[in-house]
Design a protein around this motif. Sequence first.
Motif, PDB file in Angstrom:
ATOM      1  N   PHE A   1       7.091 -31.542   6.012  1.00 44.14           N
ATOM      2  CA  PHE A   1       7.337 -32.998   6.901  1.00 44.14           C
ATOM      3  C   PHE A   1       7.303 -33.934   5.999  1.00 44.14           C
ATOM      4  O   PHE A   1       7.300 -35.171   6.350  1.00 44.14           O
ATOM      5  N   LYS A   2       7.888 -33.599   4.566  1.00 42.46           N
ATOM      6  CA  LYS A   2       7.959 -34.754   3.902  1.00 42.46           C
ATOM      7  C   LYS A   2       8.787 -36.101   4.162  1.00 42.46           C
ATOM      8  O   LYS A   2       9.039 -37.143   3.824  1.00 42.46           O
ATOM      9  N   ASP A   3       9.867 -35.815   5.060  1.00 45.65           N
ATOM     10  CA  ASP A   3      10.743 -36.805   5.271  1.00 45.65           C
ATOM     11  C   ASP A   3      10.333 -37.332   6.979  1.00 45.65           C
ATOM     12  O   ASP A   3      11.169 -38.300   7.350  1.00 45.65           O
ATOM     13  N   ARG A   4       9.419 -37.142   7.265  1.00 48.67           N
ATOM     14  CA  ARG A   4       8.892 -37.648   8.718  1.00 48.67           C
ATOM     15  C   ARG A   4       8.364 -38.899   8.248  1.00 48.67           C
ATOM     16  O   ARG A   4       7.369 -39.008   7.350  1.00 48.67           O
TER      17      ARG A   4
ATOM     18  N   TYR B   1       1.326 -46.389   5.438  1.00 48.95           N
ATOM     19  CA  TYR B   1       2.572 -47.285   6.313  1.00 48.95           C
ATOM     20  C   TYR B   1       3.261 -46.394   7.064  1.00 48.95           C
ATOM     21  O   TYR B   1       3.781 -45.453   6.868  1.00 48.95           O
ATOM     22  N   HIS B   2       2.847 -46.688   8.295  1.00 46.35           N
ATOM     23  CA  HIS B   2       3.645 -46.000   9.596  1.00 46.35           C
ATOM     24  C   HIS B   2       5.270 -45.833   9.373  1.00 46.35           C
ATOM     25  O   HIS B   2       5.589 -44.741   9.564  1.00 46.35           O
ATOM     26  N   ASP B   3       5.778 -46.680   8.933  1.00 48.24           N
ATOM     27  CA  ASP B   3       7.152 -46.753   8.791  1.00 48.24           C
ATOM     28  C   ASP B   3       7.812 -46.296   7.636  1.00 48.24           C
ATOM     29  O   ASP B   3       9.089 -46.427   7.410  1.00 48.24           O
ATOM     30  N   LEU B   4       6.923 -45.833   6.834  1.00 49.56           N
ATOM     31  CA  LEU B   4       7.260 -45.065   5.691  1.00 49.56           C
ATOM     32  C   LEU B   4       7.211 -43.632   6.012  1.00 49.56           C
ATOM     33  O   LEU B   4       6.380 -43.103   6.736  1.00 49.56           O
ATOM     34  N   THR B   5       8.114 -42.767   5.229  1.00 52.99           N
ATOM     35  CA  THR B   5       8.139 -41.591   5.472  1.00 52.99           C
ATOM     36  C   THR B   5       6.871 -41.021   4.469  1.00 52.99           C
ATOM     37  O   THR B   5       6.450 -41.599   3.722  1.00 52.99           O
ATOM     38  N   VAL B   6       6.355 -39.596   4.674  1.00 55.04           N
ATOM     39  CA  VAL B   6       5.435 -38.975   3.935  1.00 55.04           C
ATOM     40  C   VAL B   6       5.609 -39.241   2.459  1.00 55.04           C
ATOM     41  O   VAL B   6       4.857 -39.566   1.618  1.00 55.04           O
TER      42      VAL B   6
END
Lengths: 313, 375
Positions: A127-130, A88-93
């Motif tokens: 990058f976990k919150d990206r 899902y593009h709109d969810l973060t890593v």
Amino acid sequence: MSAIRAEGLTKRFGDVTAVDQLSLEVAEGEIFGLVGPDGAGKTTTMRLLTGIMDASSGDGWVFGRSVIRESEAIKDDIGYMSQRFGLYHDLTVLENIRFYADIYGVPRRQCEQKIDELLELSNLAPFKDRRAGNLSGGMKQKLGLSCALIHTPRVLFLDEPTNGVDPLYRREFWRILYQLQRQKVTVFVSTAYLDEAERCFRVGFLHEGKLIACDTPANIKKLLNGQVLELRFSNARQAAALLREDRPESSVGLFGDRVHMLTQDPERDLNQARSVVAKSHLELLSSRVIDPGLEDVFISVLKKDAGGTHAFE
Amino acid sequence: MFGRLKEMLIKEFIQIFRDPRTRFIIFLPPIIQLLVFGYAVTTDVKNAATAIYDQDNSVASRELTSRFIRSRYFKVKENIREEGQIRHLIDHSRVKAVLQINKGFENDLRSGRTAQVQMIVDATDSNTAGILLDYGQRIAQEYSQEILLDRVARSAGPVRAIGGLDLQSRAWFNENLESRNFYVPGVIAILLMLVTLMLTSMAIVREKEMGTMEQIMVTPISSMEFILGKTLPFALIGFFDMVLVVLIAWGWFDVPIRGSLGWLFLGTGLYLMSTLGMGLLISTISRTQQQALMTTFFYFQPMVLLSGFMFPIENMPEPVQWLTYLDPLRYFLVIIRGIFLKGIGPEILWPQMLALLVMGVSVFLLAIHRFKKYL
């Protein structure tokens, strides 16, 4: 028991047979590469073996369970990464990984530890919150891999995981695959890159839905009937075209700035090649006989299919 | 079976509120449409622009004119002097009606002859024209009756009793016959359908189109969990929109709510089953989001037209009337108008509620049946 087995697996879409009587076996802990040009049926094979597409005939098994009749039961054993980015593009890593952890029912306590482990393995921790949509191609693939690994599957199916990813990430990706292999995970990976195929324990070469060779890279190379002559010209592209024209029946391949030519008699063919290009004022810079690569084998196979000389014994 | 539903819901809600387009669909159309229907769409005819062509210019003719004005249905925009202007004014839509009083109007009345008055209306909009003619007729009749009584009184002394009919009308449930009271509950029904259809029809097909479906398929999630995860958030949004719109209708437009809110919620729930189920069905049969959107509108449009929202079902040809039984909006309109204006409940509305229940369950089952966890 073999990790993956297929017996006469066939998939037809109307008149087109995408996968034709495919039979193969992959041992536990192996890295198996499915190689072939675009449209050879690699993705369909993957989908059949992961139980998300029904076969027209034949069957496949993952650790002894049928991918057709027990397609739900095999799901805990397999991890799959589709060719297209499937997260899902709109969810973060982190949200993506958590979602898959929950869907697979990974227990909470175990889950946090597993997530840390995967973030470290894939170097995605910073990058976990990206949002996944904002990751680079290589990072997306590593995130896909992390999500496919969250439930500690025994078999990992990867459909062209390094397609369109830069070389640095490709190397890193393979480092991760070897690491997984050491943990006894069976890896079934498809690729169009032959340098990647060389890294596999065993390789299956798929062409127009048929498995035409399946062995270790070394053994597959032995199938090649003849030797490979590597030639360097002042204009490799033009030289290759000239050589193909001169000898339509033999296999001539272009490898970067070199031309590879399959030959039974290196001496004679070298002389002939030199005289052919000389007419067009091209210069032969160097020549040597080399060990054939997988690519040489496959080019000659495709050549054979197009009506050329027999490369296989 | 429902163990993974919670995770699916959490994921959906994160996505819904992160996507600006979805946020937009949830909030804006309800408010805008309600305002449009509350203010702009009205079939009441008031203050129709009128031109007076008074050739007589007498006490009697001025009395007739002022009766038209006092009725508030007509508003004098122009006084014209010559016949040619009539056409000009109507062609340019400057006036909707022209009242023409010929020379000799007062004379005719005095000498006991029937005086001719002409009213010309612009019948491009037949509905408004009909209503205006009706009003004009009534005003003229009242005036005529007074003149008659007056004359009788003068010739035969005071009249004690004169027979005839006097129709006393009372409009129940909407005393002032305000079309807003009729339309606003209907708009709520239509909005709910539009919003929930659009959101759910996108739900599954978006995952297909984005490629996320393939990744979901290899997980042990069940079809039921996936479908419910895709539906429940939109059901909640449907209820939220319902409350939002009801609040505006009641607080801003003064539309009365005479029935119980509990029944309104129940009715809405039953109705949402049909609209969400239909959205899901569209989503499972579509290959792209664009296809889903097109299908949604092809479904939505006839549903509105057949529902009785604007055009009474009784006026439709019989075969078309049968079609309306397949329209969930038809039933919900009866329910919501009944609860809002009549204050009735399931004791009367149960057939409509039952119809929605049956329809909702069937379309849901169909959608689940159509949905396969395969490529």
